[in-house]
Design an enzyme around this catalytic site. Structure first.
Site, PDB file in Angstrom:
ATOM      1  N   CYS A  85       0.817  -1.226   0.000  1.00 37.27           N
ATOM      2  CA  CYS A  85       0.000   0.000   0.000  1.00 37.27           C
ATOM      3  C   CYS A  85       0.846   1.270   0.000  1.00 37.27           C
ATOM      4  O   CYS A  85       0.330   2.361  -0.238  1.00 37.27           O
ATOM      5  CB  CYS A  85      -0.929   0.030   1.207  1.00 37.27           C
ATOM      6  SG  CYS A  85      -2.024  -1.378   1.289  1.00 37.27           S
ATOM      7  N   HIS A 139      -3.265   7.337   3.324  1.00 39.17           N
ATOM      8  CA  HIS A 139      -3.673   6.034   2.786  1.00 39.17           C
ATOM      9  C   HIS A 139      -5.062   5.705   3.339  1.00 39.17           C
ATOM     10  O   HIS A 139      -5.320   5.839   4.535  1.00 39.17           O
ATOM     11  CB  HIS A 139      -2.666   4.970   3.205  1.00 39.17           C
ATOM     12  CG  HIS A 139      -3.081   3.587   2.825  1.00 39.17           C
ATOM     13  ND1 HIS A 139      -3.585   3.288   1.575  1.00 39.17           N
ATOM     14  CD2 HIS A 139      -3.083   2.420   3.525  1.00 39.17           C
ATOM     15  CE1 HIS A 139      -3.874   2.000   1.532  1.00 39.17           C
ATOM     16  NE2 HIS A 139      -3.575   1.456   2.696  1.00 39.17           N
ATOM     17  N   ASN A 181     -10.065   0.143   0.718  1.00 39.10           N
ATOM     18  CA  ASN A 181      -8.608   0.221   0.640  1.00 39.10           C
ATOM     19  C   ASN A 181      -8.158  -0.306  -0.725  1.00 39.10           C
ATOM     20  O   ASN A 181      -8.238  -1.506  -0.982  1.00 39.10           O
ATOM     21  CB  ASN A 181      -8.021  -0.614   1.786  1.00 39.10           C
ATOM     22  CG  ASN A 181      -6.510  -0.617   1.807  1.00 39.10           C
ATOM     23  OD1 ASN A 181      -5.855  -0.143   0.870  1.00 39.10           O
ATOM     24  ND2 ASN A 181      -5.943  -1.167   2.862  1.00 39.10           N
TER      25      ASN A 181
HETATM   26  O1  UT7 Z   1      -3.479  -1.156   3.891  1.00 37.55           O
HETATM   27  C1  UT7 Z   1      -2.589  -1.801   4.767  1.00 37.55           C
HETATM   28  C2  UT7 Z   1      -2.845  -1.432   6.133  1.00 37.55           C
HETATM   29  N1  UT7 Z   1      -4.073  -2.034   6.612  1.00 37.55           N
HETATM   30  C3  UT7 Z   1      -4.476  -1.641   7.781  1.00 37.55           C
HETATM   31  O2  UT7 Z   1      -3.852  -0.785   8.348  1.00 37.55           O
HETATM   32  C4  UT7 Z   1      -5.665  -2.309   8.427  1.00 37.55           C
HETATM   33  C5  UT7 Z   1      -5.487  -2.284   9.925  1.00 37.55           C
HETATM   34  N2  UT7 Z   1      -6.483  -2.952  10.684  1.00 37.55           N
HETATM   35  C6  UT7 Z   1      -7.785  -2.578  10.739  1.00 37.55           C
HETATM   36  O3  UT7 Z   1      -8.210  -1.711  10.021  1.00 37.55           O
HETATM   37  C7  UT7 Z   1      -8.683  -3.222  11.786  1.00 37.55           C
HETATM   38  O4  UT7 Z   1      -7.896  -3.986  12.671  1.00 37.55           O
HETATM   39  C8  UT7 Z   1      -9.818  -4.102  11.188  1.00 37.55           C
HETATM   40  C9  UT7 Z   1     -10.848  -3.249  10.529  1.00 37.55           C
HETATM   41  C10 UT7 Z   1      -9.240  -5.088  10.188  1.00 37.55           C
HETATM   42  C11 UT7 Z   1     -10.505  -4.893  12.306  1.00 37.55           C
HETATM   43  O5  UT7 Z   1     -10.990  -4.004  13.298  1.00 37.55           O
HETATM   44  P1  UT7 Z   1     -10.733  -4.280  14.839  1.00 37.55           P
HETATM   45  O6  UT7 Z   1     -11.438  -3.258  15.581  1.00 37.55           O
HETATM   46  O7  UT7 Z   1      -9.229  -4.366  15.003  1.00 37.55           O
HETATM   47  O8  UT7 Z   1     -11.446  -5.645  15.058  1.00 37.55           O
HETATM   48  P2  UT7 Z   1     -10.832  -7.053  15.529  1.00 37.55           P
HETATM   49  O9  UT7 Z   1     -10.019  -7.659  14.443  1.00 37.55           O
HETATM   50  O10 UT7 Z   1     -10.179  -6.905  16.856  1.00 37.55           O
HETATM   51  O11 UT7 Z   1     -12.162  -7.861  15.738  1.00 37.55           O
HETATM   52  C12 UT7 Z   1     -13.110  -7.501  16.739  1.00 37.55           C
HETATM   53  C13 UT7 Z   1     -14.289  -8.433  16.612  1.00 37.55           C
HETATM   54  C14 UT7 Z   1     -13.878  -9.908  16.555  1.00 37.55           C
HETATM   55  O12 UT7 Z   1     -14.858 -10.661  17.206  1.00 37.55           O
HETATM   56  P3  UT7 Z   1     -14.615 -11.223  18.705  1.00 37.55           P
HETATM   57  O13 UT7 Z   1     -13.382 -12.064  18.583  1.00 37.55           O
HETATM   58  O14 UT7 Z   1     -14.402 -10.000  19.531  1.00 37.55           O
HETATM   59  O15 UT7 Z   1     -15.864 -11.955  18.971  1.00 37.55           O
HETATM   60  C15 UT7 Z   1     -13.928 -10.214  15.078  1.00 37.55           C
HETATM   61  O16 UT7 Z   1     -14.178 -11.570  14.818  1.00 37.55           O
HETATM   62  O17 UT7 Z   1     -14.971  -8.154  15.398  1.00 37.55           O
HETATM   63  C16 UT7 Z   1     -15.099  -9.358  14.653  1.00 37.55           C
HETATM   64  N3  UT7 Z   1     -15.091  -9.032  13.236  1.00 37.55           N
HETATM   65  C17 UT7 Z   1     -16.201  -8.756  12.547  1.00 37.55           C
HETATM   66  N4  UT7 Z   1     -17.492  -8.709  12.914  1.00 37.55           N
HETATM   67  C18 UT7 Z   1     -18.381  -8.384  11.954  1.00 37.55           C
HETATM   68  C19 UT7 Z   1     -14.025  -8.953  12.416  1.00 37.55           C
HETATM   69  N5  UT7 Z   1     -14.434  -8.624  11.179  1.00 37.55           N
HETATM   70  C20 UT7 Z   1     -15.775  -8.504  11.235  1.00 37.55           C
HETATM   71  C21 UT7 Z   1     -16.755  -8.182  10.293  1.00 37.55           C
HETATM   72  N6  UT7 Z   1     -18.031  -8.121  10.695  1.00 37.55           N
HETATM   73  N7  UT7 Z   1     -16.454  -7.903   9.003  1.00 37.55           N
END
Ligand code: UT7
Length: 345
Positions: A132, A272, A302
């Site tokens: 990216c 980004h 993204n």
């Molecule tokens: O371009 C390169 C750089 N990319 C980035 O910088 C991306 C960086 N990361 C992020 O943007 C975020 O970490 C995400 C958007 C990918 C995820 O957000 P988060 O707040 O970090 O969520 P998480 O991964 O900690 O997940 C929290 C909860 C989990 O459930 P439990 O384990 O708490 O029950 C996930 O399973 O949200 C759940 N979850 C979802 N729920 C509904 C993860 N994805 C989804 C989804 N819909 N699409």
């Protein structure tokens, strides 16, 4: 003996004008595929909701390229628009750099395919892979070729068909990405506005955080690699998020420091477009006012290396950026890689 750089900045790493050479962005263009994929459609594919995607990422919809539309097609269309705005012909392009992590093929390079598609017969062409962050890596490399008097006109393209490496069964990643391309023409324009500085960085010790393990020499395609989804994006989201905020803040501050420019003087910050919460956190740390920040990830998600190039084109075409304005671009990606650039438009 090489004469000292003539510069209006004390810091020689702000290369506004080196021996009378100034690198300007004379053209910018972008291309987004027609197909819109909304959050509501993704709700039918994985266990997610429009509400979760909007609050956790800020993405409302993204574009998906057609089956017969490849990264080189997206890149060539964006390039054609940038070339038109620059008022040059494809024949005048000396070098094509395509930043992408979704090339049409492992080889030949996507840049060679773009060269053929736009008819830039004189141009050298290569791809660069900084995920990216690739577009700012491309700007810096293009600038160096012009400053060194090797070339006069360089086409830098960020183009991705991320939908081909997206695991549409993985809700952690499939909601995030989209396809698209953006391009700029860099030219030597003495005593003109230009690219004031670019900062690049990398940290290979965190390579495992964000990767597509399959398809390279470590894990070539086999029936097993395909059945275990090795050819799709894998990401440790939370860790990646933390590093993204930190790296983007540091890169932006370094770029501003080199040019002795205060953030309040920046007309438009183009980060980004990975996650609205990352953008907001970087904005707070840098002291960016909401009216300075450019955000379009609600429409496109993204788009990796294409992200800031598409945003730059939209900021220019919508009148958010006028000639003479100062712009800050800041990016982050797998590698880890990051970068920032200050441009006087
Ligand atoms: O371009 C390169 C750089 N990319 C980035 O910088 C991306 C960086 N990361 C992020 O943007 C975020 O970490 C995400 C958007 C990918 C995820 O957000 P988060 O707040 O970090 O969520 P998480 O991964 O900690 O997940 C929290 C909860 C989990 O459930 P439990 O384990 O708490 O029950 C996930 O399973 O949200 C759940 N979850 C979802 N729920 C509904 C993860 N994805 C989804 C989804 N819909 N699409």
């Amino acid at each position: 003996m090489i004469p000292a750089p003539s510069s209006r900045f004390k810091n020689p790493r702000a290369r506004y004008n080196f021996q009378g050479r100034t690198v300007s962005i004379t053209g910018v263009g972008s291309y987004l595929p027609a197909r819109v994929l909304t959050n509501h459609e993704i709700e039918k594919m994985v266990d997610t909701s429009d509400e979760w995607i909007m609050t956790r990422t800020g993405v409302k919809e993204r574009r998906i390229a057609a089956k017969d539309e490849f990264t080189s097609d997206l890149g060539a269309k964006a390039a054609g628009r940038a070339i038109k705005m620059a008022g040059v012909t494809a024949d005048q392009i000396d070098l094509i750099i395509v930043a992408t992590c979704t090339p049409d093929m492992l080889f030949p390079s996507t840049a060679c395919l773009v060269q053929q598609k736009i008819g830039a017969r004189r141009a050298a062409a290569f791809d660069l892979e900084a995920a990216c962050a690739g577009f700012i890596y491309g700007l810096e490399i293009g600038q160096q070729f012009i400053m060194s008097r090797t070339y006069d006109a360089v086409l830098v393209i960020g183009a991705e068909k991320i939908s081909t490496i997206t695991n549409w069964k993985d809700r952690n990643t499939c909601v995030l990405f989209g396809d698209g391309a953006g391009a700029v023409v860099l030219q030597n324009r003495p005593q003109s506005h230009g690219l004031l500085t670019a900062v690049m960085g990398a940290d290979g010790t965190k390579a495992e955080l964000l990767k597509v393990p399959g398809g390279g020499s470590r894990c070539p395609a086999t029936a097993e690699s395909v059945s275990t989804d090795q050819h799709y994006v894998q990401m440790e989201g939370k860790e990646t998020f933390k590093h993204a905020v930190q790296a983007m803040q540091t890169a932006a501050q370094e770029a501003l420091r080199r040019c002795e420019i205060d953030i309040t003087k920046i007309k438009c910050v183009i980060p980004h477009q990975a996650n609205r919460r990352i953008i907001d956190a970087v904005g707070v740390r840098l002291g960016v006012r909401p009216d300075q920040m450019f955000v379009n990830l609600d429409k496109y998600g993204n788009t990796s290396a294409a992200s800031v190039a598409i945003a730059l084109d939209e900021a220019v075409s919508s009148g958010r950026i006028q000639r003479g304005d100062l712009i800050l671009l800041v990016v982050f990606g797998a590698g880890l890689t990051w970068g920032a650039a200050v441009i006087e438009w």
